[in-house]
Design an enzyme around this catalytic site. Structure first.
Site, short mmCIF file in Angstrom:
data_model
loop_
_atom_site.label_atom_id
_atom_site.label_comp_id
_atom_site.label_asym_id
_atom_site.label_seq_id
_atom_site.Cartn_x
_atom_site.Cartn_y
_atom_site.Cartn_z
N ASP A 9 0.86 -1.19 0.00
CA ASP A 9 0.00 0.00 0.00
C ASP A 9 0.89 1.23 0.00
O ASP A 9 2.00 1.20 0.53
CB ASP A 9 -0.90 0.01 1.24
N ASP A 42 -7.06 -1.24 -4.58
CA ASP A 42 -8.11 -0.88 -3.62
C ASP A 42 -9.03 0.20 -4.20
O ASP A 42 -10.26 0.12 -4.08
CB ASP A 42 -7.51 -0.36 -2.31
#
Length: 153
Positions: A111, A129
């Site tokens: 991330d 995401d």
């Protein structure tokens, strides 16, 4: 075919950006894009959003494979002539596959998009995401309009 190209584009963009973060940043390093609002922050997640179910890789493998199969089925069965539905499913397919690749290859998800809203640090996320979230929103919009059409008939 267009919907699979959307998914492929998302997968490539997702994996390329994750590779850049892993290759050029130290874990925890943060680069301001818009100071006090948006940062590129190198982060790893062994779970889902907010670290939920951390370390439960087999759970994520099974769920993600089932979701990918379901999305492909829906694209094949229902997306023809339904542009918004197809785009939403393509975005969700790309997002699911992008994070699945990370989990299978690294046993964690890379991330890096770090957003701060006032003093709240939103959980760090990635392109996969984002694609999943936009896909779900578009699917919801499609369902609202589709149910409205059915009521009119």
């Amino acid at each position: 075919m267009l919907y699979y190209l959307i998914a492929l584009f998302i997968i490539i963009a997702d994996q390329l950006t994750k590779w850049l973060v892993v290759s050029h940043m130290e874990l925890g390093q943060s680069i301001p894009v818009i100071d006090q609002v948006l940062y590129i922050t190198s982060h790893r997640n062994t779970g889902a959003a907010w670290g939920i179910l951390a370390g439960q890789m087999w759970f994520f493998y099974v769920i993600t494979i089932a979701v990918i199969i379901g999305i492909v089925y829906y694209i094949q069965r229902y997306a023809k002539g339904q542009m918004l539905l197809g785009i939403s499913l393509g975005l969700m397919l790309g997002g699911a596959a992008g994070n699945f690749i990370d989990r299978a290859a690294r046993q964690e998800v890379v991330d890096f998009i770090h957003v701060i809203i006032v003093d709240y640090h939103y959980p760090i996320f990635n392109i996969a995401d984002s694609s999943l979230c936009v896909g779900v929103i578009l699917l919801f919009i499609h369902m609202l309009f589709d149910s409205g059409k059915k009521k009119e008939q």
